[in-house]
Design a protein around this motif. Sequence first.
Motif, PDB file in Angstrom:
ATOM      1  N   GLY A 128     -91.044   5.972 -49.034  1.00  0.00           N
ATOM      2  CA  GLY A 128     -91.914   4.898 -48.543  1.00  0.00           C
ATOM      3  C   GLY A 128     -91.271   3.533 -48.695  1.00  0.00           C
ATOM      4  N   LEU A 129     -90.560   3.325 -49.828  1.00  0.00           N
ATOM      5  CA  LEU A 129     -89.846   2.058 -50.031  1.00  0.00           C
ATOM      6  C   LEU A 129     -88.756   1.874 -48.980  1.00  0.00           C
ATOM      7  N   ALA A 130     -88.024   2.951 -48.703  1.00  0.00           N
ATOM      8  CA  ALA A 130     -86.970   2.882 -47.692  1.00  0.00           C
ATOM      9  C   ALA A 130     -87.571   2.554 -46.325  1.00  0.00           C
ATOM     10  N   ALA A 131     -88.676   3.225 -46.002  1.00  0.00           N
ATOM     11  CA  ALA A 131     -89.329   2.986 -44.705  1.00  0.00           C
ATOM     12  C   ALA A 131     -89.870   1.560 -44.618  1.00  0.00           C
ATOM     13  N   ALA A 132     -90.439   1.061 -45.731  1.00  0.00           N
ATOM     14  CA  ALA A 132     -90.974  -0.303 -45.738  1.00  0.00           C
ATOM     15  C   ALA A 132     -89.864  -1.323 -45.530  1.00  0.00           C
ATOM     16  N   THR A 133     -88.718  -1.107 -46.203  1.00  0.00           N
ATOM     17  CA  THR A 133     -87.581  -2.019 -46.040  1.00  0.00           C
ATOM     18  C   THR A 133     -87.082  -2.002 -44.607  1.00  0.00           C
ATOM     19  N   LEU A 134     -86.947  -0.802 -44.042  1.00  0.00           N
ATOM     20  CA  LEU A 134     -86.518  -0.674 -42.647  1.00  0.00           C
ATOM     21  C   LEU A 134     -87.483  -1.400 -41.716  1.00  0.00           C
ATOM     22  N   LEU A 135     -88.783  -1.229 -41.949  1.00  0.00           N
ATOM     23  CA  LEU A 135     -89.789  -1.882 -41.110  1.00  0.00           C
ATOM     24  C   LEU A 135     -89.713  -3.397 -41.222  1.00  0.00           C
ATOM     25  N   ILE A 136     -89.503  -3.904 -42.439  1.00  0.00           N
ATOM     26  CA  ILE A 136     -89.399  -5.357 -42.638  1.00  0.00           C
ATOM     27  C   ILE A 136     -88.208  -5.922 -41.879  1.00  0.00           C
ATOM     28  N   VAL A 137     -87.062  -5.226 -41.968  1.00  0.00           N
ATOM     29  CA  VAL A 137     -85.859  -5.687 -41.263  1.00  0.00           C
ATOM     30  C   VAL A 137     -86.105  -5.690 -39.757  1.00  0.00           C
ATOM     31  N   LEU A 138     -86.728  -4.626 -39.252  1.00  0.00           N
ATOM     32  CA  LEU A 138     -86.992  -4.543 -37.813  1.00  0.00           C
ATOM     33  C   LEU A 138     -87.953  -5.639 -37.355  1.00  0.00           C
ATOM     34  N   LEU A 139     -88.993  -5.907 -38.137  1.00  0.00           N
ATOM     35  CA  LEU A 139     -89.949  -6.955 -37.780  1.00  0.00           C
ATOM     36  C   LEU A 139     -89.286  -8.333 -37.770  1.00  0.00           C
ATOM     37  N   LEU A 140     -88.432  -8.566 -38.774  1.00  0.00           N
ATOM     38  CA  LEU A 140     -87.726  -9.849 -38.833  1.00  0.00           C
ATOM     39  C   LEU A 140     -86.780 -10.011 -37.653  1.00  0.00           C
ATOM     40  N   ARG A 141     -86.118  -8.920 -37.281  1.00  0.00           N
ATOM     41  CA  ARG A 141     -85.208  -8.976 -36.143  1.00  0.00           C
ATOM     42  C   ARG A 141     -85.974  -9.172 -34.829  1.00  0.00           C
ATOM     43  N   ARG A 142     -87.194  -8.618 -34.760  1.00  0.00           N
ATOM     44  CA  ARG A 142     -87.955  -8.685 -33.510  1.00  0.00           C
ATOM     45  C   ARG A 142     -88.709 -10.004 -33.334  1.00  0.00           C
ATOM     46  N   PHE A 143     -89.291 -10.524 -34.418  1.00  0.00           N
ATOM     47  CA  PHE A 143     -90.230 -11.637 -34.279  1.00  0.00           C
ATOM     48  C   PHE A 143     -89.715 -12.958 -34.854  1.00  0.00           C
ATOM     49  N   THR A 144     -88.489 -13.012 -35.326  1.00  0.00           N
ATOM     50  CA  THR A 144     -87.925 -14.274 -35.798  1.00  0.00           C
ATOM     51  C   THR A 144     -86.686 -14.603 -34.973  1.00  0.00           C
ATOM     52  N   GLY A 145     -86.147 -15.769 -35.206  1.00  0.00           N
ATOM     53  CA  GLY A 145     -84.948 -16.173 -34.474  1.00  0.00           C
ATOM     54  C   GLY A 145     -84.037 -17.012 -35.340  1.00  0.00           C
ATOM     55  N   GLY A 146     -82.890 -17.357 -34.789  1.00  0.00           N
ATOM     56  CA  GLY A 146     -81.958 -18.242 -35.477  1.00  0.00           C
ATOM     57  C   GLY A 146     -81.487 -17.705 -36.814  1.00  0.00           C
ATOM     58  N   PHE A 147     -81.502 -18.591 -37.808  1.00  0.00           N
ATOM     59  CA  PHE A 147     -80.949 -18.294 -39.124  1.00  0.00           C
ATOM     60  C   PHE A 147     -81.699 -17.152 -39.807  1.00  0.00           C
ATOM     61  N   VAL A 148     -83.025 -17.151 -39.721  1.00  0.00           N
ATOM     62  CA  VAL A 148     -83.831 -16.101 -40.362  1.00  0.00           C
ATOM     63  C   VAL A 148     -83.490 -14.739 -39.783  1.00  0.00           C
ATOM     64  N   LYS A 149     -83.314 -14.670 -38.493  1.00  0.00           N
ATOM     65  CA  LYS A 149     -82.969 -13.407 -37.844  1.00  0.00           C
ATOM     66  C   LYS A 149     -81.607 -12.900 -38.315  1.00  0.00           C
ATOM     67  N   GLN A 150     -80.677 -13.821 -38.523  1.00  0.00           N
ATOM     68  CA  GLN A 150     -79.329 -13.426 -38.925  1.00  0.00           C
ATOM     69  C   GLN A 150     -79.278 -12.884 -40.348  1.00  0.00           C
ATOM     70  N   ILE A 151     -80.186 -13.338 -41.212  1.00  0.00           N
ATOM     71  CA  ILE A 151     -80.178 -12.840 -42.597  1.00  0.00           C
ATOM     72  C   ILE A 151     -81.333 -11.866 -42.817  1.00  0.00           C
ATOM     73  N   ALA A 152     -81.751 -11.185 -41.752  1.00  0.00           N
ATOM     74  CA  ALA A 152     -82.883 -10.259 -41.846  1.00  0.00           C
ATOM     75  C   ALA A 152     -82.627  -9.159 -42.862  1.00  0.00           C
ATOM     76  N   VAL A 153     -81.402  -8.670 -42.948  1.00  0.00           N
ATOM     77  CA  VAL A 153     -81.101  -7.598 -43.898  1.00  0.00           C
ATOM     78  C   VAL A 153     -81.253  -8.090 -45.337  1.00  0.00           C
ATOM     79  N   LEU A 154     -80.728  -9.289 -45.614  1.00  0.00           N
ATOM     80  CA  LEU A 154     -80.847  -9.850 -46.966  1.00  0.00           C
ATOM     81  C   LEU A 154     -82.316 -10.071 -47.331  1.00  0.00           C
ATOM     82  N   LEU A 155     -83.095 -10.610 -46.396  1.00  0.00           N
ATOM     83  CA  LEU A 155     -84.523 -10.829 -46.646  1.00  0.00           C
ATOM     84  C   LEU A 155     -85.255  -9.496 -46.815  1.00  0.00           C
TER      85      LEU A 155
END
Length: 465
Positions: free
Chosen positions: A178-205
Amino acid sequence: MSPHPAEHPVDQKLPALRMATSGLQHVAAMYAGVVAPPLIVGAAVGLTGAELTFLTGACLFTAGLATFLQTLGVWKIGARLPFVNGVTFAGVAPMTAIVASTDDKRDALPVIYGAVIVAGLLGFLAAPVFCKAVRFFPPVVTGTVITLIGVSLLPVAFGWAQGPDPAAHDHGSTTNLGLAAATLLIVLLLRRFTGGFVKQIAVLLGLLAGTLVAIPLGVTDFGPVADADVVGFPAPFHFGAPQFRLAAIVSMCVVMVVSMTESTADMLALGEIVERPADERTIAAGLRADTLGSALSPVFNGFMCSAFAQNIGLVAMTRVRSRYVVATGGAFLVLMGLCPAAASLIAVVPRPVLGGAGVVLFGSVAASGIQTLVRAGLEKDDNVLIVAVALAVGIIPITTPDFYHAFPETARIVLDSGISTGCLAAVLLNLVFHHTGRGRDTTDVTHPMETGEDLTGPVRAPATP
């Protein structure tokens, strides 16, 4: 027309904050891979907890130095591409075999270090010859190898998602997955709904958010931070002066050939992704950095160094192509080697959280390989056969790890690496179908070096997955 051509993204220096956070992303992506070999080998030697911490810090320190060599370069050393270097996992099996064959375990690490030094120096001398193999890496070969790199790394991410210890009661538990899935989902959401600098560091976030989610679940362990020293230095030859034994040297030389093969494939892959194709000179310089870094690493108690394929996925996903970002990551690695407390902060990230992020990173590499295959002339039956057989051969060690159990240990160093076997199969099949007999007239599948095409100019890079 401007008299000064625009600076290539690989050579751009980003603002300090972006440089630091993007560099830290690279460290987070490769941290588990760089600390696993010293932990495994150190445990085989029978090191104490303090000595294991020292060995791990030494490997982080030498990984940083090797990354500097690869990204910044000195003379004809360094590919000057966004490559992270660290301890190659290909050396774990032969190093543990050396430990098992050493009567006095106190001599095991000095014997390993002596073998790595010799293998590194021989590899350095062989780099100008080894790099000439690039002419046998057309898109049909490079696409296959890049795909295999991603596919070979995905099981690592799946293993991380299950938990750090296969023997633990919670291995593969719903909490870990579940933790792995939650992390994957967070990265995907950040990549989909953010832009610029935040999108580029989506994995770190995503790693940060996943770690915070893990705290109330009791999965996060802050013990490493509490026990770590603030300052430490990997004193040269801490475990003793290097010893030179022929059997160990031969074993590590085989590993060096495997490592150079994989590094060549990695450089070709990254060159496509950053739109600066790797020519013979670039590959030779990159191999010199790998091998020189390996030869110097034992001085500071580290092991053989190689390019880290998982970081290629991060470059492909974020499209941050600056080599100075990766050099900044190298600075973090050096800092961690000198400050165990800093290194322990990354160690706090739970393995399932790393697994969730790893699915994105490693899947991105495989996707880049598929995109390269799209332009590899797969309408030709010969090329389809090359890809089909090479992928099948490369996937054998992934799906059936004991497939080559009856072969000698030395042969298994190569055979158990899906990247190496798949790469060799693709190169040999390409030779048979396109460089011998009637197939030698085929021109649309040849590497640009054979046609005289400029390798330094822009090519169509794979799109961001």
